[in-house]
Design an enzyme around this catalytic site. Structure first.
Site, PDB file in Angstrom:
ATOM      1  N   LEU A  36       0.825  -1.217   0.000  1.00  0.00           N
ATOM      2  CA  LEU A  36       0.000   0.000   0.000  1.00  0.00           C
ATOM      3  C   LEU A  36       0.855   1.262   0.000  1.00  0.00           C
ATOM      4  N   ALA A  83       3.793  -6.187  -8.225  1.00  0.00           N
ATOM      5  CA  ALA A  83       4.217  -5.088  -7.323  1.00  0.00           C
ATOM      6  C   ALA A  83       5.457  -4.396  -7.881  1.00  0.00           C
ATOM      7  N   SER A  86       6.025   2.137 -10.417  1.00  0.00           N
ATOM      8  CA  SER A  86       5.687   2.008 -11.841  1.00  0.00           C
ATOM      9  C   SER A  86       5.695   3.323 -12.632  1.00  0.00           C
ATOM     10  N   THR A 134       7.584  -4.986 -18.695  1.00  0.00           N
ATOM     11  CA  THR A 134       7.062  -3.882 -19.512  1.00  0.00           C
ATOM     12  C   THR A 134       7.777  -3.818 -20.853  1.00  0.00           C
ATOM     13  N   ASP A 135       7.142  -3.154 -21.813  1.00  0.00           N
ATOM     14  CA  ASP A 135       7.814  -2.946 -23.105  1.00  0.00           C
ATOM     15  C   ASP A 135       8.958  -1.939 -22.983  1.00  0.00           C
ATOM     16  N   GLU A 136       8.964  -1.163 -21.882  1.00  0.00           N
ATOM     17  CA  GLU A 136       9.972  -0.095 -21.763  1.00  0.00           C
ATOM     18  C   GLU A 136      11.397  -0.639 -21.660  1.00  0.00           C
ATOM     19  N   TYR A 160      13.246   3.738 -14.120  1.00  0.00           N
ATOM     20  CA  TYR A 160      12.161   2.743 -13.992  1.00  0.00           C
ATOM     21  C   TYR A 160      12.422   1.558 -14.925  1.00  0.00           C
ATOM     22  N   LYS A 164      13.246  -2.419 -14.067  1.00  0.00           N
ATOM     23  CA  LYS A 164      12.445  -3.554 -14.534  1.00  0.00           C
ATOM     24  C   LYS A 164      13.336  -4.527 -15.322  1.00  0.00           C
ATOM     25  N   ASP A 304       9.683  18.877 -21.647  1.00  0.00           N
ATOM     26  CA  ASP A 304       9.648  17.445 -21.926  1.00  0.00           C
ATOM     27  C   ASP A 304      10.212  16.652 -20.760  1.00  0.00           C
ATOM     28  N   ARG A 305       9.782  15.396 -20.647  1.00  0.00           N
ATOM     29  CA  ARG A 305      10.334  14.449 -19.674  1.00  0.00           C
ATOM     30  C   ARG A 305      11.800  14.176 -20.043  1.00  0.00           C
ATOM     31  N   HIS A 308      12.980  11.215 -22.579  1.00  0.00           N
ATOM     32  CA  HIS A 308      11.647  10.720 -22.968  1.00  0.00           C
ATOM     33  C   HIS A 308      11.711   9.762 -24.160  1.00  0.00           C
TER      34      HIS A 308
HETATM   35  P1  NAD Z   1       0.732   0.595  -9.806  1.00  0.00           P
HETATM   36  O1  NAD Z   1       1.766   1.611  -9.477  1.00  0.00           O
HETATM   37  O2  NAD Z   1      -0.667   1.052 -10.093  1.00  0.00           O
HETATM   38  O3  NAD Z   1       0.630  -0.466  -8.609  1.00  0.00           O
HETATM   39  C1  NAD Z   1       1.739  -0.996  -7.977  1.00  0.00           C
HETATM   40  C2  NAD Z   1       1.266  -1.698  -6.722  1.00  0.00           C
HETATM   41  O4  NAD Z   1       2.417  -2.304  -6.098  1.00  0.00           O
HETATM   42  C3  NAD Z   1       0.650  -0.756  -5.684  1.00  0.00           C
HETATM   43  O5  NAD Z   1      -0.531  -1.312  -5.155  1.00  0.00           O
HETATM   44  C4  NAD Z   1       1.725  -0.660  -4.603  1.00  0.00           C
HETATM   45  O6  NAD Z   1       1.194  -0.435  -3.309  1.00  0.00           O
HETATM   46  C5  NAD Z   1       2.377  -2.026  -4.717  1.00  0.00           C
HETATM   47  N1  NAD Z   1       3.769  -2.022  -4.217  1.00  0.00           N
HETATM   48  C6  NAD Z   1       4.760  -1.132  -4.511  1.00  0.00           C
HETATM   49  N2  NAD Z   1       5.883  -1.457  -3.854  1.00  0.00           N
HETATM   50  C7  NAD Z   1       5.604  -2.589  -3.155  1.00  0.00           C
HETATM   51  C8  NAD Z   1       6.380  -3.418  -2.292  1.00  0.00           C
HETATM   52  N3  NAD Z   1       7.654  -3.139  -2.024  1.00  0.00           N
HETATM   53  N4  NAD Z   1       5.793  -4.513  -1.758  1.00  0.00           N
HETATM   54  C9  NAD Z   1       4.496  -4.803  -2.015  1.00  0.00           C
HETATM   55  N5  NAD Z   1       3.723  -4.029  -2.804  1.00  0.00           N
HETATM   56  C10 NAD Z   1       4.267  -2.943  -3.375  1.00  0.00           C
HETATM   57  O7  NAD Z   1       1.330  -0.240 -11.010  1.00  0.00           O
HETATM   58  P2  NAD Z   1       0.587  -0.866 -12.280  1.00  0.00           P
HETATM   59  O8  NAD Z   1       0.429   0.184 -13.318  1.00  0.00           O
HETATM   60  O9  NAD Z   1      -0.589  -1.630 -11.825  1.00  0.00           O
HETATM   61  O10 NAD Z   1       1.718  -1.870 -12.785  1.00  0.00           O
HETATM   62  C11 NAD Z   1       1.786  -3.196 -12.282  1.00  0.00           C
HETATM   63  C12 NAD Z   1       2.940  -3.905 -12.938  1.00  0.00           C
HETATM   64  O11 NAD Z   1       2.760  -3.932 -14.346  1.00  0.00           O
HETATM   65  C13 NAD Z   1       4.288  -3.246 -12.698  1.00  0.00           C
HETATM   66  O12 NAD Z   1       5.234  -4.253 -12.481  1.00  0.00           O
HETATM   67  C14 NAD Z   1       4.569  -2.490 -13.986  1.00  0.00           C
HETATM   68  O13 NAD Z   1       5.952  -2.402 -14.204  1.00  0.00           O
HETATM   69  C15 NAD Z   1       3.898  -3.384 -15.004  1.00  0.00           C
HETATM   70  N6  NAD Z   1       3.387  -2.730 -16.210  1.00  0.00           N
HETATM   71  C16 NAD Z   1       2.551  -1.661 -16.122  1.00  0.00           C
HETATM   72  C17 NAD Z   1       2.024  -1.115 -17.286  1.00  0.00           C
HETATM   73  C18 NAD Z   1       1.067   0.063 -17.246  1.00  0.00           C
HETATM   74  O14 NAD Z   1       0.708   0.583 -18.298  1.00  0.00           O
HETATM   75  N7  NAD Z   1       0.627   0.509 -16.083  1.00  0.00           N
HETATM   76  C19 NAD Z   1       2.362  -1.657 -18.532  1.00  0.00           C
HETATM   77  C20 NAD Z   1       3.241  -2.749 -18.577  1.00  0.00           C
HETATM   78  C21 NAD Z   1       3.729  -3.287 -17.412  1.00  0.00           C
HETATM   79  O1  DAU Z   2       4.780   1.105 -21.711  1.00  0.00           O
HETATM   80  C1  DAU Z   2       4.442   0.531 -20.496  1.00  0.00           C
HETATM   81  C2  DAU Z   2       4.603   1.554 -19.404  1.00  0.00           C
HETATM   82  O2  DAU Z   2       3.547   2.500 -19.558  1.00  0.00           O
HETATM   83  C3  DAU Z   2       4.592   0.956 -18.010  1.00  0.00           C
HETATM   84  O3  DAU Z   2       5.697   0.095 -17.872  1.00  0.00           O
HETATM   85  C4  DAU Z   2       4.625   2.053 -16.944  1.00  0.00           C
HETATM   86  O4  DAU Z   2       4.507   1.477 -15.657  1.00  0.00           O
HETATM   87  C5  DAU Z   2       3.478   2.992 -17.191  1.00  0.00           C
HETATM   88  O5  DAU Z   2       3.531   4.058 -16.268  1.00  0.00           O
HETATM   89  C6  DAU Z   2       3.506   3.534 -18.613  1.00  0.00           C
HETATM   90  O6  DAU Z   2       4.643   4.421 -18.797  1.00  0.00           O
HETATM   91  P1  DAU Z   2       4.531   5.785 -19.627  1.00  0.00           P
HETATM   92  O7  DAU Z   2       5.599   6.686 -19.196  1.00  0.00           O
HETATM   93  O8  DAU Z   2       4.383   5.499 -21.073  1.00  0.00           O
HETATM   94  O9  DAU Z   2       3.082   6.266 -19.079  1.00  0.00           O
HETATM   95  P2  DAU Z   2       2.539   7.715 -18.625  1.00  0.00           P
HETATM   96  O10 DAU Z   2       1.066   7.583 -18.461  1.00  0.00           O
HETATM   97  O11 DAU Z   2       3.318   8.283 -17.506  1.00  0.00           O
HETATM   98  O12 DAU Z   2       2.824   8.608 -19.906  1.00  0.00           O
HETATM   99  C7  DAU Z   2       2.293   8.271 -21.176  1.00  0.00           C
HETATM  100  C8  DAU Z   2       2.849   9.280 -22.170  1.00  0.00           C
HETATM  101  O13 DAU Z   2       2.287  10.559 -21.891  1.00  0.00           O
HETATM  102  C9  DAU Z   2       4.355   9.455 -22.068  1.00  0.00           C
HETATM  103  O14 DAU Z   2       4.880   9.697 -23.371  1.00  0.00           O
HETATM  104  C10 DAU Z   2       4.516  10.706 -21.213  1.00  0.00           C
HETATM  105  C11 DAU Z   2       3.289  11.526 -21.583  1.00  0.00           C
HETATM  106  N1  DAU Z   2       2.739  12.378 -20.510  1.00  0.00           N
HETATM  107  C12 DAU Z   2       2.473  11.789 -19.308  1.00  0.00           C
HETATM  108  C13 DAU Z   2       1.956  12.525 -18.271  1.00  0.00           C
HETATM  109  C14 DAU Z   2       1.680  11.892 -16.925  1.00  0.00           C
HETATM  110  C15 DAU Z   2       2.470  13.716 -20.744  1.00  0.00           C
HETATM  111  O15 DAU Z   2       2.681  14.229 -21.847  1.00  0.00           O
HETATM  112  N2  DAU Z   2       1.950  14.439 -19.717  1.00  0.00           N
HETATM  113  C16 DAU Z   2       1.689  13.911 -18.478  1.00  0.00           C
HETATM  114  O16 DAU Z   2       1.213  14.643 -17.575  1.00  0.00           O
END
Ligand code: NAD
Ligand code: DAU
Length: 369
Positions: A36, A83, A86, A134-136, A160, A164, A304-305, A308
């Site tokens: 959490l 977990a 992310s 992740t694809d990243e 990040y 991963k 920009d990030r 990026h």
């Molecule tokens: P999220 O940030 O929404 O959730 C992460 C969860 O992990 C949270 O509930 C947090 O409390 C828990 N957590 C963090 N550190 C912890 C620890 N040390 N021990 C136990 N719990 C812990 O993340 P998400 O977007 O649901 O992503 C989940 C997984 O999928 C990640 O491994 C991420 O790399 C991967 N992923 C995410 C995306 C995406 O678009 N969100 C895409 C591809 C892969």
């Molecule tokens: O590709 C998979 C990944 O996608 C996961 O592994 C990550 O956990 C997940 O967070 C996500 O990463 P991104 O960086 O692609 O997602 P995010 O939503 O942060 O940003 C999506 C795109 O939008 C990215 O190019 C950055 C841009 N962005 C993001 C935010 C939050 C903006 O332009 N403005 C913003 O405020």
């Protein structure tokens, strides 16, 4: 009947996975281990909290003893490891937590799985450790480059992505060295219900409703490949059921969008919802539509990030051909469902940001024996 340990099950994809799994496999047992952090919201698990097949434990994946205890107590045969820290922007501001959870924590989990599954005499006959990556990890693509395949060399660019990638290598090493039965998946950007409003899509919806600027990093022409979260869950289910041990699978939406186009689409969709349902104007008086202007007026280009990544795109030929995966949700309907969910669940967003409430919730529901 499977007994799953889902790490990070109070996060976005983890919570969706728990709901998905218990709906389709009602006789399986699911234990969630989640620390959490700011990203965890126990509210996302309320619909299953009273289910006798479900248990929530608040704890850190880096607590090897706790994980071993859970693996033994619940006779877990399947770990689905979500977990993680992310969010890329947070990893740029402070990489330490990413190394701690995504590398040290993931390794601790592997160690616990090895200790219980490969050393304990009473370990389950078959087991599976599925690592959600992740694809990243593959880096960034130019506009004319082919999409990432499982053979694309790793080239992570953000702390990040690097964390991963490190955990992916450790998972593979536990397979090659110790024979832990692992699978890995590399998914593209997910969208859907229960996503913390720091990520692009929920952030924009939340900001439009509050009348706050929509920050577009740089020129906004970066490209992401979007997949509805339930399709990701189905991909993981297929890998757990039919995937080959030791293998990685890409999961993607075949749905590439420039960020700026996603944001303008969201603006137009929200305006259209307000036009169709005047009650929204009362509920969200700060939204641009309520003030007679277009949501697009909130779009603001910002710095920009750092580092990026320009483009991600996933080639999912392997999972399609070998396991029969195809995304089932169209983007047009998935994004509308997502928007409707956020319009109806702004309380969830407030609760996600209220850490005192989360602490109180976890005191009610943490189920450690
Ligand atoms: P999220 O940030 O929404 O959730 C992460 C969860 O992990 C949270 O509930 C947090 O409390 C828990 N957590 C963090 N550190 C912890 C620890 N040390 N021990 C136990 N719990 C812990 O993340 P998400 O977007 O649901 O992503 C989940 C997984 O999928 C990640 O491994 C991420 O790399 C991967 N992923 C995410 C995306 C995406 O678009 N969100 C895409 C591809 C892969
Ligand atoms: O590709 C998979 C990944 O996608 C996961 O592994 C990550 O956990 C997940 O967070 C996500 O990463 P991104 O960086 O692609 O997602 P995010 O939503 O942060 O940003 C999506 C795109 O939008 C990215 O190019 C950055 C841009 N962005 C993001 C935010 C939050 C903006 O332009 N403005 C913003 O405020």
């Amino acid at each position: 009947m499977k007994k799953l340990l889902v790490t990070g099950g109070a996060g976005f994809i983890g919570a969706n996975f728990v709901h998905y799994w218990l709906t389709l496999h009602p006789n399986d047992n699911v234990t969630v281990l989640d620390a959490l952090t700011y990203a965890g919201n126990l509210g996302s698990l309320m619909p299953v909290m009273a289910n006798p097949h479900f248990r929530f434990v608040k704890g850190d994946i880096a607590n090897t003893a706790l994980v071993e205890q859970l693996l033994l107590e619940e006779r877990i045969d399947t770990v689905v490891h979500f977990a993680a820290e992310s969010h890329v922007d947070r990893s740029i501001l402070g990489p330490d937590a990413f190394v701690q959870t995504n590398v040290v924590g993931a390794h601790s989990l592997l160690k616990a799985a090895r200790n219980v599954w490969l050393k304990e005499p009473a370990h389950p006959l078959s087991h599976r450790f599925h690592h959600v990556s992740t694809d990243e990890v593959y880096g960034s693509l130019e506009s004319d480059e082919p999409a990432f395949t499982e053979a694309t060399p790793y080239q992570p660019n953000s702390p990040y992505a690097a964390s991963k990638a490190a955990s992916d290598h450790m998972v593979r090493a536990y397979y090659q060295t110790y024979g832990l039965q692992v699978t890995l998946s590399h998914c593209s950007n997910n969208y859907g219900y229960y996503q913390y409003p720091e990520k692009l899509i929920p952030l924009c919806i939340h900001h439009i409703l509050q009348g706050k600027p929509l920050p577009i990093y740089g020129d906004g022409k970066q490209i992401r490949d979007w997949l509805f979260v339930e399709d990701h869950c189905r991909g993981i289910e297929l890998i757990l059921q039919q995937g080959h041990v030791g293998e990685s699978y890409n999961i993607g939406g075949m749905n590439e969008w420039q960020n700026i186009d996603i944001v303008t689409l969201l603006c137009d969709l929200v305006d259209a919802e307000f036009a169709a349902a005047p009650v929204l104007t009362k509920r969200y008086p700060n939204a641009p539509y309520a003030k007679g202007i277009s949501a697009r007026s909130l779009i603001t280009h910002v710095q920009d990030r750092a580092g990026h990544d320009r483009r991600y795109a996933i080639d999912c030929t392997k999972i399609e051909k070998t396991l029969g995966f195809k995304p089932t949700e169209s983007f047009a309907s998935g994004i509308r469902k997502t928007l409707h969910w956020y319009l109806d669940n702004q309380r969830w967003v407030e609760e996600a940001e209220n850490r005192d409430y989360q602490t109180w919730l976890s005191q009610q529901y943490d189920n450690r024996s």
